[in-house]
Write a protein that holds these residues in place. Structure first.
Motif, PDB file in Angstrom:
ATOM      1  N   UNK A  39       4.262  81.305 -52.669  1.00 44.91           N
ATOM      2  CA  UNK A  39       4.428  81.277 -54.178  1.00 44.91           C
ATOM      3  C   UNK A  39       3.264  80.375 -54.651  1.00 44.91           C
ATOM      4  N   UNK A  40       2.519  80.702 -55.593  1.00 43.49           N
ATOM      5  CA  UNK A  40       1.548  79.765 -56.232  1.00 43.49           C
ATOM      6  C   UNK A  40       1.617  79.932 -57.569  1.00 43.49           C
ATOM      7  N   UNK A  41       1.452  78.561 -58.040  1.00 42.16           N
ATOM      8  CA  UNK A  41       1.532  78.378 -59.612  1.00 42.16           C
ATOM      9  C   UNK A  41       0.442  77.474 -59.939  1.00 42.16           C
ATOM     10  N   UNK A  42      -0.150  77.857 -61.058  1.00 38.40           N
ATOM     11  CA  UNK A  42      -1.033  77.192 -61.652  1.00 38.40           C
ATOM     12  C   UNK A  42      -0.910  76.900 -63.345  1.00 38.40           C
ATOM     13  N   UNK A  43      -1.428  75.970 -63.711  1.00 37.39           N
ATOM     14  CA  UNK A  43      -1.451  75.808 -65.201  1.00 37.39           C
ATOM     15  C   UNK A  43      -2.613  75.429 -65.550  1.00 37.39           C
TER      16      UNK A  43
ATOM     17  N   UNK B 244      -7.325  83.075 -62.500  1.00 38.32           N
ATOM     18  CA  UNK B 244      -8.640  83.277 -61.658  1.00 38.32           C
ATOM     19  C   UNK B 244      -8.313  82.376 -60.361  1.00 38.32           C
ATOM     20  N   UNK B 245      -7.728  81.220 -60.768  1.00 40.19           N
ATOM     21  CA  UNK B 245      -7.468  79.965 -59.811  1.00 40.19           C
ATOM     22  C   UNK B 245      -6.110  80.289 -59.106  1.00 40.19           C
ATOM     23  N   UNK B 246      -5.430  80.742 -59.382  1.00 39.20           N
ATOM     24  CA  UNK B 246      -4.098  81.369 -58.684  1.00 39.20           C
ATOM     25  C   UNK B 246      -4.624  82.496 -57.737  1.00 39.20           C
ATOM     26  N   UNK B 247      -5.326  83.256 -57.968  1.00 34.76           N
ATOM     27  CA  UNK B 247      -5.890  84.477 -57.412  1.00 34.76           C
ATOM     28  C   UNK B 247      -6.710  83.900 -56.264  1.00 34.76           C
ATOM     29  N   UNK B 248      -7.743  82.995 -56.625  1.00 32.82           N
ATOM     30  CA  UNK B 248      -8.540  82.438 -55.572  1.00 32.82           C
ATOM     31  C   UNK B 248      -7.778  81.539 -54.451  1.00 32.82           C
ATOM     32  N   UNK B 249      -6.615  80.721 -54.750  1.00 32.85           N
ATOM     33  CA  UNK B 249      -5.949  80.175 -53.898  1.00 32.85           C
ATOM     34  C   UNK B 249      -5.229  81.173 -52.806  1.00 32.85           C
TER      35      UNK B 249
ATOM     36  N   UNK C   5       3.043  71.479 -67.916  1.00 39.08           N
ATOM     37  CA  UNK C   5       2.203  70.292 -68.650  1.00 39.08           C
ATOM     38  C   UNK C   5       2.243  70.784 -69.980  1.00 39.08           C
ATOM     39  N   UNK C   6       2.386  69.861 -70.936  1.00 35.31           N
ATOM     40  CA  UNK C   6       2.436  70.190 -72.443  1.00 35.31           C
ATOM     41  C   UNK C   6       0.992  70.497 -73.037  1.00 35.31           C
ATOM     42  N   UNK C   7      -0.040  69.856 -72.218  1.00 35.58           N
ATOM     43  CA  UNK C   7      -1.478  70.253 -72.616  1.00 35.58           C
ATOM     44  C   UNK C   7      -2.066  71.738 -71.878  1.00 35.58           C
ATOM     45  N   UNK C   8      -1.106  72.498 -71.354  1.00 36.89           N
ATOM     46  CA  UNK C   8      -1.535  73.574 -70.991  1.00 36.89           C
ATOM     47  C   UNK C   8      -1.126  74.628 -71.597  1.00 36.89           C
ATOM     48  N   UNK C   9      -1.696  75.894 -71.876  1.00 36.17           N
ATOM     49  CA  UNK C   9      -1.401  76.943 -72.578  1.00 36.17           C
ATOM     50  C   UNK C   9      -1.094  78.000 -71.523  1.00 36.17           C
ATOM     51  N   UNK C  10      -1.328  77.839 -70.503  1.00 33.57           N
ATOM     52  CA  UNK C  10      -1.281  79.304 -69.833  1.00 33.57           C
ATOM     53  C   UNK C  10      -0.418  78.618 -68.295  1.00 33.57           C
ATOM     54  N   UNK C  11       0.545  79.410 -67.739  1.00 34.56           N
ATOM     55  CA  UNK C  11       1.193  79.193 -66.468  1.00 34.56           C
ATOM     56  C   UNK C  11       1.074  80.559 -65.691  1.00 34.56           C
ATOM     57  N   UNK C  12       0.563  80.714 -64.614  1.00 37.43           N
ATOM     58  CA  UNK C  12       0.507  81.515 -63.840  1.00 37.43           C
ATOM     59  C   UNK C  12       1.311  81.433 -62.522  1.00 37.43           C
ATOM     60  N   UNK C  13       2.004  82.555 -62.361  1.00 41.01           N
ATOM     61  CA  UNK C  13       3.223  82.208 -60.853  1.00 41.01           C
ATOM     62  C   UNK C  13       2.933  83.666 -60.262  1.00 41.01           C
ATOM     63  N   UNK C  14       2.417  83.330 -58.976  1.00 42.48           N
ATOM     64  CA  UNK C  14       2.296  84.350 -58.134  1.00 42.48           C
ATOM     65  C   UNK C  14       3.420  84.391 -57.007  1.00 42.48           C
ATOM     66  N   UNK C  15       4.316  85.317 -56.694  1.00 43.77           N
ATOM     67  CA  UNK C  15       5.133  85.369 -55.493  1.00 43.77           C
ATOM     68  C   UNK C  15       4.658  86.749 -54.714  1.00 43.77           C
TER      69      UNK C  15
ATOM     70  N   UNK D 282      10.703  79.963 -56.923  1.00 47.25           N
ATOM     71  CA  UNK D 282       9.501  79.950 -57.690  1.00 47.25           C
ATOM     72  C   UNK D 282       9.563  79.164 -59.028  1.00 47.25           C
ATOM     73  N   UNK D 283      10.884  79.215 -59.444  1.00 49.95           N
ATOM     74  CA  UNK D 283      11.136  78.385 -60.728  1.00 49.95           C
ATOM     75  C   UNK D 283      10.721  76.854 -60.542  1.00 49.95           C
ATOM     76  N   UNK D 284      11.000  76.455 -59.303  1.00 49.81           N
ATOM     77  CA  UNK D 284      11.007  74.982 -59.079  1.00 49.81           C
ATOM     78  C   UNK D 284       9.178  74.812 -59.094  1.00 49.81           C
ATOM     79  N   UNK D 285       8.617  75.921 -58.717  1.00 51.54           N
ATOM     80  CA  UNK D 285       6.994  75.402 -58.317  1.00 51.54           C
ATOM     81  C   UNK D 285       6.603  75.571 -59.648  1.00 51.54           C
ATOM     82  N   UNK D 286       7.031  76.397 -60.581  1.00 54.52           N
ATOM     83  CA  UNK D 286       6.619  76.563 -62.078  1.00 54.52           C
ATOM     84  C   UNK D 286       6.783  75.284 -62.654  1.00 54.52           C
ATOM     85  N   UNK D 287       8.245  74.677 -62.427  1.00 51.94           N
ATOM     86  CA  UNK D 287       8.300  73.539 -63.047  1.00 51.94           C
ATOM     87  C   UNK D 287       7.343  72.239 -62.790  1.00 51.94           C
ATOM     88  N   UNK D 288       7.000  72.383 -61.390  1.00 56.19           N
ATOM     89  CA  UNK D 288       6.315  71.305 -60.758  1.00 56.19           C
ATOM     90  C   UNK D 288       4.880  71.311 -61.380  1.00 56.19           C
ATOM     91  N   UNK D 289       4.431  72.360 -61.936  1.00 56.05           N
ATOM     92  CA  UNK D 289       2.929  72.302 -62.442  1.00 56.05           C
ATOM     93  C   UNK D 289       2.980  72.191 -63.983  1.00 56.05           C
TER      94      UNK D 289
END
Lengths: 149, 76
Positions: free
Chosen positions: A96-100, A109-114, A25-35, A16-23
Motif C-alpha cells: 500500500x502506498x499513500x501520498x498527499x 504521479x508520486x504514488x505511481x513512481x514510488x 494533512x489539512x494543507x493538502x487537497x489530494x490523497x492518493x491511496x494505492x493498494x 490502508x486506512x491507517x496509511x491514509x491517515x498517516x499522510x
C-alpha cells in the motif's frame, strides 16, 4: 505524523486506512491511496498463495529512500509505503502506498513512481504456490547501483 | 566475511549465509568470482548489496561490511 515519509516492511496485515491517515494533512487537497493485492490467477494458473520474502533491514531502508526521492521529484507533502511479507492468499493486500499533496496531478504521479521504483529496487521476492502444489519464484528485475550522491 | 543470501539464491547456496575468506582489498567482483568458483550458479546480472545499498563491481569490501547477494527483485 511528524515525518514527511514513512516506510515499513513486515508480516503485519496491511490497513490502508491507517496509511491514509498517516499522510493526512489539512494543507493538502489530494490523497492518493494505492493498494496492491494478490491475484487469483497468474499466467493461466490458479494461485493458492503467494509468499513474500524481504531482506528486511535493507528493504525498509531502500523503501524509505524511494519515498524521500519522490518528495524531491514531485510537488507532494507526504508519502507512506508499506509492504507485507509472509504467506498471502488471493485478495489480500501485499503493498500500500499513500501520498498527499496540494493537487491531484503530482500526487497521482508520486504514488505511481514510488510503486514502480519499489518493484525495481526494493529487495523483496515472491514465490507462487499453485493449486496443484507446485511452487515457483517469480521473475524479477535485477537492481543496479545508483550513482553516489 | 559473512555473505547473506535471499530467496532463490538462498536455496541455491543451501542456506542463508556463508563464510568466505577474501584477501584484503578484495572487490565485489572478486566476491562474485569466488562464489562462482565454489560452484554457485549466479547469473551475469547478480546484484550485490554492501551495507544495505547496491554496490558496483569495483566496490572494495572492508572487514565488517554487511554483504548480501540480491536476486532480481519482485515486490508488489
Amino acid at each position: 505524523m511528524a515525518e514527511p515519509t514513512a516506510a515499513a516492511v513486515g508480516p503485519e496485515p496491511l490497513d490502508p486506512e491507517e496509511l491514509r491517515e498517516a499522510v493526512a494533512s489539512e494543507s493538502s487537497g489530494a490523497v492518493v491511496l494505492f493498494v496492491g493485492t494478490v491475484r487469483r490467477e497468474n499466467r493461466g494458473r490458479e494461485v493458492e498463495s503467494l509468499s513474500y520474502e524481504a531482506y528486511d533491514a535493507m528493504a525498509v531502508e531502500e523503501l524509505e529512500r524511494v519515498c524521500g526521492e519522490a518528495l524531491e521529484r514531485f510537488e507532494v507533502e507526504r508519502i507512506a509505503a508499506r509492504h507485507r511479507t509472509g504467506r498471502l492468499r488471493p485478495g489480500e493486500a501485499s503493498v500500500a502506498i499513500a501520498a498527499t499533496g496540494a493537487h491531484r496531478g503530482p500526487t497521482f504521479d508520486a504514488a505511481r513512481w514510488v510503486m514502480e521504483e519499489l518493484k525495481r529496487r526494493v529487495p523483496l521476492w515472491k514465490k507462487e504456490r499453485y493449486a496443484d502444489g507446485e511452487e515457483r519464484w517469480l521473475d524479477g528485475q535485477a537492481p543496479t547501483p545508483r550513482r553516489e550522491t | 566475511m559473512t555473505v547473506l543470501f535471499f530467496a532463490s539464491y538462498r536455496e541455491r547456496a543451501g542456506g542463508p549465509r556463508r563464510e568466505l575468506e577474501l584477501p584484503a582489498g578484495a572487490r565485489v567482483s572478486d566476491l562474485l568470482r569466488r562464489l562462482r568458483e565454489e560452484g554457485l550458479d549466479l547469473p551475469e546480472s547478480a546484484s550485490v548489496a554492501v551495507n544495505r545499498r547496491y554496490a558496483a563491481g569495483d566496490r572494495e569490501l572492508e572487514e565488517g561490511d554487511e554483504v548480501a547477494l540480491v536476486p532480481p527483485v519482485a515486490g508488489g
